[in-house]
Design an enzyme around this catalytic site. Structure first.
Site, PDB file in Angstrom:
ATOM      1  N   ILE A  11      -5.006   0.585  20.551  1.00 40.41           N
ATOM      2  CA  ILE A  11      -5.821   1.939  19.758  1.00 40.41           C
ATOM      3  C   ILE A  11      -6.885   1.786  19.993  1.00 40.41           C
ATOM      4  O   ILE A  11      -7.486   2.407  20.325  1.00 40.41           O
ATOM      5  CB  ILE A  11      -5.344   2.214  18.060  1.00 40.41           C
ATOM      6  CG1 ILE A  11      -5.962   3.766  17.873  1.00 40.41           C
ATOM      7  CG2 ILE A  11      -5.860   1.508  17.068  1.00 40.41           C
ATOM      8  CD1 ILE A  11      -5.651   5.078  16.632  1.00 40.41           C
ATOM      9  N   VAL A  33      -4.896  -3.429  11.979  1.00 38.90           N
ATOM     10  CA  VAL A  33      -5.568  -1.939  13.149  1.00 38.90           C
ATOM     11  C   VAL A  33      -6.731  -1.494  12.660  1.00 38.90           C
ATOM     12  O   VAL A  33      -7.536  -1.608  13.291  1.00 38.90           O
ATOM     13  CB  VAL A  33      -4.909  -0.667  12.456  1.00 38.90           C
ATOM     14  CG1 VAL A  33      -5.938   0.534  13.405  1.00 38.90           C
ATOM     15  CG2 VAL A  33      -3.672  -0.517  13.841  1.00 38.90           C
ATOM     16  N   ASP A  34      -6.885  -2.396  11.203  1.00 37.49           N
ATOM     17  CA  ASP A  34      -8.560  -2.418  10.152  1.00 37.49           C
ATOM     18  C   ASP A  34      -9.939  -3.376  10.568  1.00 37.49           C
ATOM     19  O   ASP A  34     -10.403  -2.932  11.431  1.00 37.49           O
ATOM     20  CB  ASP A  34      -7.832  -2.351   8.734  1.00 37.49           C
ATOM     21  CG  ASP A  34      -9.659  -2.197   7.834  1.00 37.49           C
ATOM     22  OD1 ASP A  34     -10.386  -1.144   8.251  1.00 37.49           O
ATOM     23  OD2 ASP A  34      -9.716  -2.541   6.969  1.00 37.49           O
ATOM     24  N   SER A 122      -0.231   3.111   7.518  1.00 38.33           N
ATOM     25  CA  SER A 122       0.490   2.497   5.622  1.00 38.33           C
ATOM     26  C   SER A 122       1.890   1.344   6.502  1.00 38.33           C
ATOM     27  O   SER A 122       3.030   0.811   6.079  1.00 38.33           O
ATOM     28  CB  SER A 122       1.372   3.371   5.431  1.00 38.33           C
ATOM     29  OG  SER A 122       0.240   3.963   4.473  1.00 38.33           O
ATOM     30  N   THR A 123       2.270   1.290   8.059  1.00 39.88           N
ATOM     31  CA  THR A 123       3.402   0.890   8.443  1.00 39.88           C
ATOM     32  C   THR A 123       3.301  -0.931   8.716  1.00 39.88           C
ATOM     33  O   THR A 123       4.105  -1.241   8.903  1.00 39.88           O
ATOM     34  CB  THR A 123       4.258   1.349   9.424  1.00 39.88           C
ATOM     35  OG1 THR A 123       3.367   1.220  10.977  1.00 39.88           O
ATOM     36  CG2 THR A 123       4.503   3.348   9.406  1.00 39.88           C
ATOM     37  N   GLY A 124       2.199  -1.304   8.404  1.00 35.77           N
ATOM     38  CA  GLY A 124       2.195  -2.660   8.719  1.00 35.77           C
ATOM     39  C   GLY A 124       2.487  -3.345   7.177  1.00 35.77           C
ATOM     40  O   GLY A 124       3.235  -3.467   7.055  1.00 35.77           O
ATOM     41  N   TYR A 126       1.421  -2.965   4.700  1.00 29.43           N
ATOM     42  CA  TYR A 126       1.448  -1.772   3.360  1.00 29.43           C
ATOM     43  C   TYR A 126       3.380  -0.650   3.692  1.00 29.43           C
ATOM     44  O   TYR A 126       3.314  -0.722   2.593  1.00 29.43           O
ATOM     45  CB  TYR A 126       1.099  -0.444   3.438  1.00 29.43           C
ATOM     46  CG  TYR A 126      -0.721  -0.351   3.253  1.00 29.43           C
ATOM     47  CD1 TYR A 126      -1.218  -1.612   2.492  1.00 29.43           C
ATOM     48  CD2 TYR A 126      -1.818   0.327   3.094  1.00 29.43           C
ATOM     49  CE1 TYR A 126      -2.292  -2.079   2.330  1.00 29.43           C
ATOM     50  CE2 TYR A 126      -2.388  -0.039   2.870  1.00 29.43           C
ATOM     51  CZ  TYR A 126      -3.184  -0.739   2.197  1.00 29.43           C
ATOM     52  OH  TYR A 126      -4.701  -1.433   1.722  1.00 29.43           O
TER      53      TYR A 126
END
Length: 169
Positions: A11, A33-34, A122-124, A126
């Site tokens: 991304i 991602v963060d 939220s799929t990683g 989390y």
């Protein structure tokens, strides 16, 4: 009408008006991602996140909410940070996950963004189940009134891409 497209990849390499960051509530960077957004975007993003923490979000950004900063060195104008819910054995609140997408689109509209890239929120770490996350993401984007012309789901691997592709079918 909003066009929804799928891309498999990173991304942080997308050229869009706004990249959505699956942030943690601290807004100060993290993993997944963060971490990638903060690393590639450079110190300008962290500086704005620190200002947000010092002013409006002293206790952090609440789950399901969204806020924008500069995109720093990314090929975008803005980063929209949203905090996804943690999925646990007992499940998770789908309304909070849907809120991440709705609130991010609301912020995009306020900014005037026409192209927005979303990760699979939220799929990683989390741990939200990918198929359910894809269902919530696609349904929410399809049913949220927005001036955004293109929503691009940028999915990191085959499993995520296939789950979102089934939902778009």
């Amino acid at each position: 009408m909003t066009t929804i497209t799928l891309v498999q990849g990173d991304i942080t390499r997308e050229s869009v008006d706004a990249i959505v960051n699956a942030a943690n509530s601290s807004l100060l960077g993290g993993g997944g991602v963060d971490g990638a957004v903060h690393r590639r975007g450079g110190p300008a993003i962290l500086a704005e996140c620190r200002r947000l923490r010092a002013s409006h979000y002293g206790k952090g950004l609440p789950t399901g909410r969204a806020v924008a900063t500069t995109a720093g060195d990314l090929d975008a104008r803005w980063v929209i940070h949203t905090v996804g819910p943690v999925y646990q054995e007992s499940g998770g609140d789908p309304a909070l996950l849907a809120s991440c997408y709705r609130e991010s689109l609301r912020v995009a509209d306020e900014l005037g963004a026409r192209t927005v890239a979303f990760p699979a929120i939220s799929t990683g770490v989390y741990r939200w189940p990918m198929d359910d996350a894809a269902r919530i993401a696609v349904e929410t984007v399809r049913h949220t009134p927005t001036a955004v012309e293109e929503v691009r789901f940028v999915l990191f691997d085959d499993r995520a891409y296939e789950a979102f592709s089934r939902r778009l079918g």
